[in-house]
Design an enzyme around this catalytic site. Structure first.
Site, PDB file in Angstrom:
ATOM      1  N   SER A 196       0.852  -1.191   0.000  1.00 27.41           N
ATOM      2  CA  SER A 196       0.000   0.000   0.000  1.00 27.41           C
ATOM      3  C   SER A 196       0.886   1.239   0.000  1.00 27.41           C
ATOM      4  O   SER A 196       2.114   1.138   0.038  1.00 27.41           O
ATOM      5  CB  SER A 196      -0.887   0.000   1.242  1.00 27.41           C
ATOM      6  OG  SER A 196      -0.098   0.316   2.373  1.00 27.41           O
ATOM      7  N   LYS A 197       0.246   2.389  -0.004  1.00 28.00           N
ATOM      8  CA  LYS A 197       0.996   3.652  -0.012  1.00 28.00           C
ATOM      9  C   LYS A 197       1.895   3.765   1.212  1.00 28.00           C
ATOM     10  O   LYS A 197       2.927   4.420   1.188  1.00 28.00           O
ATOM     11  CB  LYS A 197       0.016   4.834  -0.042  1.00 28.00           C
ATOM     12  CG  LYS A 197      -0.913   4.777  -1.240  1.00 28.00           C
ATOM     13  CD  LYS A 197      -0.861   5.995  -2.110  1.00 28.00           C
ATOM     14  CE  LYS A 197      -1.266   5.548  -3.499  1.00 28.00           C
ATOM     15  NZ  LYS A 197      -1.918   6.417  -4.360  1.00 28.00           N
ATOM     16  N   ARG A 198       1.449   3.137   2.266  1.00 31.75           N
ATOM     17  CA  ARG A 198       2.220   3.143   3.513  1.00 31.75           C
ATOM     18  C   ARG A 198       3.647   2.613   3.291  1.00 31.75           C
ATOM     19  O   ARG A 198       4.585   2.978   3.980  1.00 31.75           O
ATOM     20  CB  ARG A 198       1.466   2.229   4.485  1.00 31.75           C
ATOM     21  CG  ARG A 198       1.923   2.125   5.866  1.00 31.75           C
ATOM     22  CD  ARG A 198       0.791   1.523   6.712  1.00 31.75           C
ATOM     23  NE  ARG A 198       0.360   0.218   6.215  1.00 31.75           N
ATOM     24  CZ  ARG A 198       0.987  -0.925   6.475  1.00 31.75           C
ATOM     25  NH1 ARG A 198       2.086  -0.920   7.208  1.00 31.75           N
ATOM     26  NH2 ARG A 198       0.525  -2.059   6.011  1.00 31.75           N
ATOM     27  N   HIS A 199       3.816   1.727   2.335  1.00 31.22           N
ATOM     28  CA  HIS A 199       5.148   1.171   2.065  1.00 31.22           C
ATOM     29  C   HIS A 199       5.919   2.010   1.057  1.00 31.22           C
ATOM     30  O   HIS A 199       6.973   1.618   0.583  1.00 31.22           O
ATOM     31  CB  HIS A 199       5.018  -0.250   1.508  1.00 31.22           C
ATOM     32  CG  HIS A 199       4.314  -1.191   2.428  1.00 31.22           C
ATOM     33  ND1 HIS A 199       3.032  -1.640   2.189  1.00 31.22           N
ATOM     34  CD2 HIS A 199       4.692  -1.745   3.604  1.00 31.22           C
ATOM     35  CE1 HIS A 199       2.663  -2.444   3.180  1.00 31.22           C
ATOM     36  NE2 HIS A 199       3.654  -2.520   4.049  1.00 31.22           N
ATOM     37  N   GLY A 200       5.341   3.159   0.719  1.00 32.09           N
ATOM     38  CA  GLY A 200       6.019   4.012  -0.258  1.00 32.09           C
ATOM     39  C   GLY A 200       5.633   3.675  -1.690  1.00 32.09           C
ATOM     40  O   GLY A 200       6.195   4.217  -2.627  1.00 32.09           O
TER      41      GLY A 200
END
Ligand code: GLU
Length: 444
Positions: free
Chosen positions: A215-219
């Site tokens: 997800s975006k959380r992982h960049g």
């Protein structure tokens, strides 16, 4: 003659193209293009409630930017509703489907041929055959919907009609579809087209470094965000290809889609999920930037809005040449293209002399000028300048950290720059000398 490979990428325009979707598209493109096959694009827009208005455009622009060109026109499912209904009606007539009046309206459901028999499935890369047995998993044999009450087909049905229509030979998609394969087998059979069953390559997902769904959380970002941040498309493609695939040796740099295409092999796609590593992307992007000729780099940086053309092209290329080894994105070029390359800085005398006294700095400048001016124009090269400056420094009995920061301020007014001698070389002899002379006046 070997049959032509036809693959397709079939995104639903319910969101923008991100790393996961881009990998599916890339694998399908590489696989088709390996032997002169076709890669097609299909927009699966039958889930009307979840449509995102500009998603289709964004997806196409992303694919174009990555260089994943598609064959022929885009097939858009919403334009083929009549065809799906016609095929569903045929199945009803043949006894493989039935109309059903339900709460939201009339739907068409698939009807499994009686008696129910186990289905053996052979997905991807010689994995073990999967048996779906109605005795043990009755729910797998539900009468699933082909046409919804709004008249639009389900994914389960429409994708098969389209794959048949476009002659798709190899289906590459996420492995979340594996549990429905027996349904697809049954539809091909019901349509009397078991002969046209494609090969199914179901690819494991991409996870973040914490092994959670990416997800975006992982960049991870949408493809066009990478463009905006100064990633090169060939670097992103190179990076994405290596998530869950490797060529069988430790090669990691692939300069172009063509190089990837030659090395790519679906049978070498890992069976376990691939892991997304943004650090590796940045590194690869840096490697791709280094591999570009200065003229190319300039062009691409300018087109992307990361470089404002300066005095003249040849000069810009030299300034940029200083940067290629140290930037990892085109956006970082903005820091390199600092004003001092284009205009002499106005340095405050206090800043210039720092802890020294003006007279001492005056002596340093005089010696530096004495020797630098002796260097013929043709020898105005980084290594000669470096040697000359070090000789002066020895003569003055100074440490590098005493003399060089002063010269850096004099010429650039910046605290950090590429190596001083490189900057002097790019600026050229007369400009460097004139800046040093101006500083001499300042401390006199
Ligand atoms: N629309 C489906 C998706 O976006 C396509 C799956 C397929 O490639 O068949 O996941």
């Amino acid at each position: 003659m070997a049959e032509k490979v036809i693959t397709r990428f079939a995104p639903s325009p319910t969101g923008y193209l991100h790393v996961g979707g881009a990998r599916t598209a890339l694998f399908a493109w590489l696989w088709a293009k390996k032997d002169g096959g076709e890669f097609r694009l299909r927009i699966e827009d039958t889930d009307r409630k979840r449509l995102v208005e500009d998603a289709e455009d964004q997806i196409k622009e992303s694919l174009e930017w990555l260089g994943l060109d598609w064959h022929d026109t885009v097939l858009r499912q919403s334009e083929r509703i009549d065809e799906y209904r016609k095929q569903a009606k045929r199945l009803v007539e043949a006894g493989f489907a039935r109309e059903s009046a339900e709460k939201e309206g009339t739907v068409i459901r698939f009807k499994w041929p009686e008696p129910l028999r186990p289905v053996a499935i052979e997905p991807f890369q010689g994995r073990q055959k999967i048996m779906v047995d109605p005795q043990t998993v009755a729910s797998a044999f539900e009468e699933f919907v082909l046409i919804k009450s709004d008249g639009y087909p389900t994914y389960n049905f429409a994708h098969i009609i389209d794959d048949l229509e476009t002659g798709v030979t190899d289906v590459i998609r996420g492995d979340e579809f594996t549990s429905s394969l027996h349904k697809y087998y049954a539809i091909y059979q019901a349509l009397g087209r078991a002969d046209a069953l494609p090969r199914f390559y179901h690819v494991p997902p991409i996870l973040g470094s914490d092994k959670a769904k990416l997800s975006k959380r992982h960049g991870a970002q949408d493809v066009l965000d990478y463009r905006a941040e100064g990633y090169l498309p060939e670097a992103l493609a190179n990076f994405i290809a290596l998530i869950g695939w490797n060529p069988g040796d430790d090669r990691e740099f692939f300069a172009s889609l063509d190089e990837l295409r030659e090395a790519f092999d679906l049978s070498k796609v890992q069976r376990s999920p691939g892991v997304f590593d943004p650090e590796k992307l940045a590194w690869l992007n840096g490697e791709h930037i280094k591999a570009l000729a200065p003229g190319d780099l300039l062009e691409r940086a300018a087109t992307g809005g990361f470089w404002e053309p300066g005095r003249d092209r040849a000069y810009d290329e030299r300034v940029l040449g200083l940067a290629t080894d140290r930037v990892r994105t085109l956006a970082e070029l903005r820091d390199i293209r600092t004003g001092y390359f284009y205009e002499a800085p106005k340095v405050a005398v206090d800043r210039l002399v720092g802890k020294e006294n003006p007279e001492t700095v005056g002596v340093w400048l005089e010696r530096v000028l004495r020797d630098l001016t002796k260097l013929p124009e043709a020898e105005w090269k980084s290594d000669r300048i470096e040697r000359t400056l070090n000789d002066v420094r020895d003569e003055l009995d100074l440490e590098p950290k005493q003399l060089f920061p002063v010269l850096r301020i004099v010429v650039t007014d910046a605290d950090r720059t590429p190596p001083l001698w490189d900057v002097f070389e790019v600026l050229g002899k007369s400009e460097t000398v004139s800046r040093l002379e101006a500083a001499q006046d300042l401390v006199a």
